[in-house]
Design a protein around this motif. Structure first.
Motif, short mmCIF file in Angstrom:
data_model
loop_
_atom_site.label_atom_id
_atom_site.label_comp_id
_atom_site.label_asym_id
_atom_site.label_seq_id
_atom_site.Cartn_x
_atom_site.Cartn_y
_atom_site.Cartn_z
N HIS A 3 0.83 -1.21 0.00
CA HIS A 3 0.00 0.00 0.00
C HIS A 3 0.86 1.25 0.00
O HIS A 3 0.59 2.22 0.71
N GLY A 4 1.92 1.25 -0.81
CA GLY A 4 2.85 2.36 -0.79
C GLY A 4 3.26 2.83 -2.17
O GLY A 4 2.73 2.39 -3.19
N TYR A 5 4.24 3.73 -2.15
CA TYR A 5 4.73 4.36 -3.36
C TYR A 5 6.22 4.09 -3.51
O TYR A 5 6.94 3.96 -2.52
N GLY A 6 6.70 4.05 -4.72
CA GLY A 6 8.12 3.92 -4.98
C GLY A 6 8.44 4.52 -6.32
O GLY A 6 7.58 4.66 -7.18
N GLY A 7 9.65 4.93 -6.47
CA GLY A 7 9.99 5.41 -7.80
C GLY A 7 10.92 6.59 -7.82
O GLY A 7 11.72 6.78 -6.93
N GLY A 8 10.73 7.37 -8.86
CA GLY A 8 11.67 8.44 -9.13
C GLY A 8 12.92 7.89 -9.78
O GLY A 8 13.95 8.54 -9.80
N MET A 9 12.81 6.66 -10.29
CA MET A 9 13.96 6.03 -10.93
C MET A 9 14.10 6.58 -12.35
O MET A 9 13.12 6.78 -13.05
N CYS A 10 15.30 6.81 -12.77
CA CYS A 10 15.57 7.27 -14.13
C CYS A 10 15.83 6.03 -14.97
O CYS A 10 16.58 5.17 -14.56
N CYS A 11 15.37 5.85 -16.01
CA CYS A 11 14.47 6.61 -16.84
C CYS A 11 13.60 5.62 -17.58
O CYS A 11 14.05 4.56 -17.94
N ALA A 12 12.38 6.02 -17.86
CA ALA A 12 11.54 5.27 -18.78
C ALA A 12 11.64 5.98 -20.12
O ALA A 12 11.49 7.19 -20.20
N MET A 13 11.95 5.23 -21.15
CA MET A 13 12.07 5.80 -22.49
C MET A 13 10.88 5.33 -23.32
O MET A 13 10.64 4.13 -23.44
N LEU A 14 10.15 6.31 -23.85
CA LEU A 14 9.00 6.02 -24.68
C LEU A 14 9.12 6.75 -26.01
O LEU A 14 9.78 7.79 -26.07
N PRO A 15 8.49 6.23 -27.05
CA PRO A 15 8.57 6.93 -28.34
C PRO A 15 8.05 8.36 -28.22
O PRO A 15 7.07 8.62 -27.51
N ARG A 16 8.69 9.29 -28.88
CA ARG A 16 8.27 10.70 -28.85
C ARG A 16 6.83 10.85 -29.32
O ARG A 16 6.06 11.61 -28.77
N GLN A 17 6.47 10.09 -30.35
CA GLN A 17 5.11 10.15 -30.90
C GLN A 17 4.31 8.94 -30.41
O GLN A 17 4.63 7.81 -30.75
N TRP A 18 3.27 9.20 -29.62
CA TRP A 18 2.39 8.13 -29.19
C TRP A 18 1.56 7.67 -30.39
O TRP A 18 1.18 8.48 -31.24
N GLN A 19 1.30 6.36 -30.44
CA GLN A 19 0.44 5.79 -31.47
C GLN A 19 -0.47 4.75 -30.83
O GLN A 19 -0.05 4.09 -29.87
N PRO A 20 -1.66 4.59 -31.34
CA PRO A 20 -2.53 3.52 -30.80
C PRO A 20 -1.85 2.17 -30.94
O PRO A 20 -1.11 1.93 -31.89
N GLY A 21 -2.09 1.30 -29.98
CA GLY A 21 -1.56 -0.05 -30.05
C GLY A 21 -0.20 -0.25 -29.40
O GLY A 21 0.29 -1.37 -29.35
N LEU A 22 0.41 0.84 -28.89
CA LEU A 22 1.71 0.67 -28.21
C LEU A 22 1.48 -0.08 -26.90
O LEU A 22 0.54 0.19 -26.17
N LYS A 23 2.35 -1.04 -26.65
CA LYS A 23 2.22 -1.88 -25.46
C LYS A 23 3.51 -1.85 -24.65
O LYS A 23 4.59 -1.59 -25.19
N LEU A 24 3.37 -2.11 -23.36
CA LEU A 24 4.50 -2.18 -22.44
C LEU A 24 4.51 -3.55 -21.78
O LEU A 24 3.46 -4.11 -21.47
N GLU A 25 5.71 -4.08 -21.53
CA GLU A 25 5.84 -5.31 -20.76
C GLU A 25 6.28 -4.94 -19.35
O GLU A 25 7.33 -4.34 -19.16
N VAL A 26 5.43 -5.28 -18.39
CA VAL A 26 5.72 -5.01 -16.97
C VAL A 26 6.04 -6.34 -16.31
O VAL A 26 5.29 -7.31 -16.45
N GLU A 27 7.17 -6.39 -15.62
CA GLU A 27 7.56 -7.58 -14.86
C GLU A 27 7.79 -7.15 -13.42
O GLU A 27 8.31 -6.06 -13.18
#
Length: 167
Positions: A54-78
């Motif tokens: 029930h907490g928060y974590g983060g501020g980790m550098c860096c998530a890199m995402l495409p400059r241009q968002w497009q429908p259908g983009l997916k992320l793999e979370v482990e």
């Protein structure tokens, strides 16, 4: 470690290049809505911090995402969970502690999910990953961080695991 260094190196290179980078960088944050501890998590290989129940974590550098968002983009979370993070342990450093931890770690669980990348504009404040009961995950690219009323994620922080999870 190498992914973090590589990701931040790409950010530095992008700042030095003549043309516009094809990627946006933002912090990688997590919100844990469950009673299990998140020992670690990653999004497309970029590592995030551990998160208490029930907490928060983060501020980790860096998530890199495409400059241009497009429908259908997916992320793999482990991620890896500790379902009993408050187990009483023997004194740290003792042989009994080492034996306890070896047994305790056998209960850790590894999970993965593929999630839709929500729309974002021409900037990325952060990628916020929400861990929900039944090993469900939601992500947000909003500049409004949870628990702001403007955040797109509305689930309460302290959620209970149902007796039976939906398929």
């Amino acid at each position: 470690m190498y992914q973090w260094v590589g990701g931040c190196f790409l950010v530095l290179l992008a700042g030095c290049s003549v043309g516009e980078s094809k990627f946006l960088a933002g912090n990688l944050n997590g919100v844990n809505h469950t009673s299990a501890a998140i020992n670690y998590f990653s999004v497309n290989g970029y590592g995030g911090a551990n998160i208490s129940p029930h907490g928060y974590g983060g501020g980790m550098c860096c998530a890199m995402l495409p400059r241009q968002w497009q429908p259908g983009l997916k992320l793999e979370v482990e991620w890896e969970t500790d379902p009993n993070p408050y187990a009483k342990s023997p004194p740290l450093g003792s042989d009994a502690f080492r034996i306890f931890m070896a047994k305790h770690k056998t209960n850790y669980q590894q999970h993965s999910a593929i999630v839709e990348l929500p729309p974002y504009e021409d900037r990325l404040c952060a990628l916020e990953v929400h861990f929900l009961p039944c090993n469900q995950v939601k992500v947000s690219t909003s500049c409004w961080r949870y628990p702001s009323p403007n955040s797109p994620i509305k689930e309460p922080l302290e959620m209970k695991e149902p007796a039976i999870c939906p398929k």
